[in-house]
Scaffold this active site. Sequence first.
Site, PDB file in Angstrom:
ATOM      1  CB  SER A 143       4.242  -4.250  38.876  1.00  0.00           C
ATOM      2  OG  SER A 143       3.600  -3.213  37.822  1.00  0.00           O
ATOM      3  CE1 TYR A 156       0.947  -8.164  36.433  1.00  0.00           C
ATOM      4  CE2 TYR A 156       0.915  -5.672  36.852  1.00  0.00           C
ATOM      5  CZ  TYR A 156       1.677  -6.980  36.319  1.00  0.00           C
ATOM      6  OH  TYR A 156       3.017  -6.831  36.237  1.00  0.00           O
TER       7      TYR A 156
HETATM    8  N1  LIG Z   1       6.578  -6.050  30.903  1.00  0.00           N
HETATM    9  C1  LIG Z   1       5.930  -5.091  31.694  1.00  0.00           C
HETATM   10  O1  LIG Z   1       5.667  -4.050  31.227  1.00  0.00           O
HETATM   11  C2  LIG Z   1       6.241  -5.348  33.419  1.00  0.00           C
HETATM   12  C3  LIG Z   1       5.978  -4.459  33.995  1.00  0.00           C
HETATM   13  C4  LIG Z   1       5.916  -4.508  35.506  1.00  0.00           C
HETATM   14  C5  LIG Z   1       6.017  -5.868  35.819  1.00  0.00           C
HETATM   15  N2  LIG Z   1       6.144  -6.896  35.097  1.00  0.00           N
HETATM   16  C6  LIG Z   1       6.346  -8.220  35.656  1.00  0.00           C
HETATM   17  O2  LIG Z   1       7.530  -8.704  35.124  1.00  0.00           O
HETATM   18  C7  LIG Z   1       7.774 -10.237  35.217  1.00  0.00           C
HETATM   19  C8  LIG Z   1       8.177 -10.810  34.031  1.00  0.00           C
HETATM   20  O3  LIG Z   1       7.308 -10.349  32.867  1.00  0.00           O
HETATM   21  P1  LIG Z   1       7.567 -10.231  31.214  1.00  0.00           P
HETATM   22  O4  LIG Z   1       7.351  -8.797  31.084  1.00  0.00           O
HETATM   23  O5  LIG Z   1       9.166 -10.544  30.980  1.00  0.00           O
HETATM   24  O6  LIG Z   1       6.524 -11.194  30.773  1.00  0.00           O
HETATM   25  P2  LIG Z   1       6.672 -12.341  29.891  1.00  0.00           P
HETATM   26  O7  LIG Z   1       5.521 -12.663  29.481  1.00  0.00           O
HETATM   27  O8  LIG Z   1       7.845 -12.105  28.641  1.00  0.00           O
HETATM   28  O9  LIG Z   1       7.550 -13.419  30.666  1.00  0.00           O
HETATM   29  C9  LIG Z   1       6.804 -14.039  31.809  1.00  0.00           C
HETATM   30  C10 LIG Z   1       7.157 -15.467  31.986  1.00  0.00           C
HETATM   31  O10 LIG Z   1       6.727 -16.180  33.165  1.00  0.00           O
HETATM   32  C11 LIG Z   1       6.436 -17.548  32.542  1.00  0.00           C
HETATM   33  N3  LIG Z   1       5.225 -17.816  33.497  1.00  0.00           N
HETATM   34  C12 LIG Z   1       3.885 -17.627  33.297  1.00  0.00           C
HETATM   35  N4  LIG Z   1       3.138 -18.012  34.325  1.00  0.00           N
HETATM   36  C13 LIG Z   1       4.129 -19.198  34.614  1.00  0.00           C
HETATM   37  C14 LIG Z   1       3.844 -20.227  35.580  1.00  0.00           C
HETATM   38  N5  LIG Z   1       2.801 -20.491  36.035  1.00  0.00           N
HETATM   39  N6  LIG Z   1       4.976 -20.965  36.023  1.00  0.00           N
HETATM   40  C15 LIG Z   1       6.121 -20.794  35.661  1.00  0.00           C
HETATM   41  N7  LIG Z   1       6.138 -19.629  34.389  1.00  0.00           N
HETATM   42  C16 LIG Z   1       5.235 -19.066  34.134  1.00  0.00           C
HETATM   43  C17 LIG Z   1       6.053 -17.260  31.170  1.00  0.00           C
HETATM   44  O11 LIG Z   1       6.190 -18.508  30.364  1.00  0.00           O
HETATM   45  C18 LIG Z   1       7.365 -16.247  30.615  1.00  0.00           C
HETATM   46  O12 LIG Z   1       8.475 -17.004  30.269  1.00  0.00           O
HETATM   47  C19 LIG Z   1       6.128 -10.484  35.503  1.00  0.00           C
HETATM   48  O13 LIG Z   1       6.098 -10.887  37.212  1.00  0.00           O
HETATM   49  C20 LIG Z   1       5.581  -9.240  35.303  1.00  0.00           C
HETATM   50  O14 LIG Z   1       4.156  -9.010  36.085  1.00  0.00           O
HETATM   51  C21 LIG Z   1       6.545  -6.688  33.662  1.00  0.00           C
END
Ligand SMILES: NC(=O)c1ccc[n+]([C@@H]2O[C@H](COP(=O)([O-])OP(=O)(O)OC[C@H]3O[C@@H](n4cnc5c(N)ncnc54)[C@H](O)[C@@H]3O)[C@@H](O)[C@H]2O)c1
Length: 257
Positions: A143, A156
Amino acid sequence: MGSEFAEKVILITGGGHGIGAAAARCFAEAGARVALADVDRQAGDRLSEELIAHHRQALFVEADVSEGRDCKLAVERVLDTFGCIDILFNNAGITRRANVVETTEKEWDAVIDTNLKSVFLMCKYVVPVMASNGGGVIINTASGWGLVGGKEAVSYCASKGGVVLLTKAMALDHGKDNIRVNCICPGDTRTRMLVEEARQLDLSTDDLIEEGIYRPLGRVGEPGEVAASVMYLASSLASFVTGTALVVDGGGLAGSA
Ligand SMILES: NC(=O)c1ccc[n+]([C@@H]2O[C@H](COP(=O)([O-])OP(=O)(O)OC[C@H]3O[C@@H](n4cnc5c(N)ncnc54)[C@H](O)[C@@H]3O)[C@@H](O)[C@H]2O)c1
């Protein structure tokens, strides 16, 4: 001309929603065989069925990637079904928006185990498979808050900072195995996570999405735009790229105006 991803096997953690689901659709569209590992069975089943209905090869494995046993079983299931793993996208993640005093020990463990330990665990089981197959590509989701701190997000930020250096350390160890290891550092992206963060901060649902106007590109990212950076890192266009942290954030970390 065929896609270089045709018949390649990609294992995506957290593939049920958001960035992981967008990546699953992109790689499937490019002809890859896509395995989704997610704790959300309904979402995983739905997406794998959608991909199969579009004549793609897909598999959903229900797994909590913070658990070593689930990671090992997920890797075994993918190998039983597809026979190899060419690309590993460690993307599952959760967030907890709180400072160090307000974060409970349980929340700290959940965030660190889901976001960081899972990357260690999945790589532990996938690296030997890739090494014996002549190589592979690993992409981890860090991130922007793995590179700079963010307010009220101690667990985080710690987890994502860990992902950045775990990525670099693995790149050093496994270049000899022809395994490239990189991470992406997305900025705010329109997924459930932004809505969940707003809820935790007592903001309205769209507040964090609307804050995108303060970024140089004037908006938050779309999951498909982040997935495109994963495809780049997985592709031969990035054949000399390993150990890097690719920022994909609409210029959010470019500097202060
Ligand atoms: N959305 C943002 O603004 C953003 C910014 C920077 C980084 N990220 C990172 O991107 C990645 C994806 O996040 P996203 O934004 O698509 O969120 P999201 O909530 O849409 O997707 C996250 C996915 O991870 C799964 N998950 C959570 N815990 C789990 C576990 N213990 N085992 C298996 N699966 C699990 C959830 O069921 C979901 O399908 C994450 O690592 C998040 O930290 C997101």
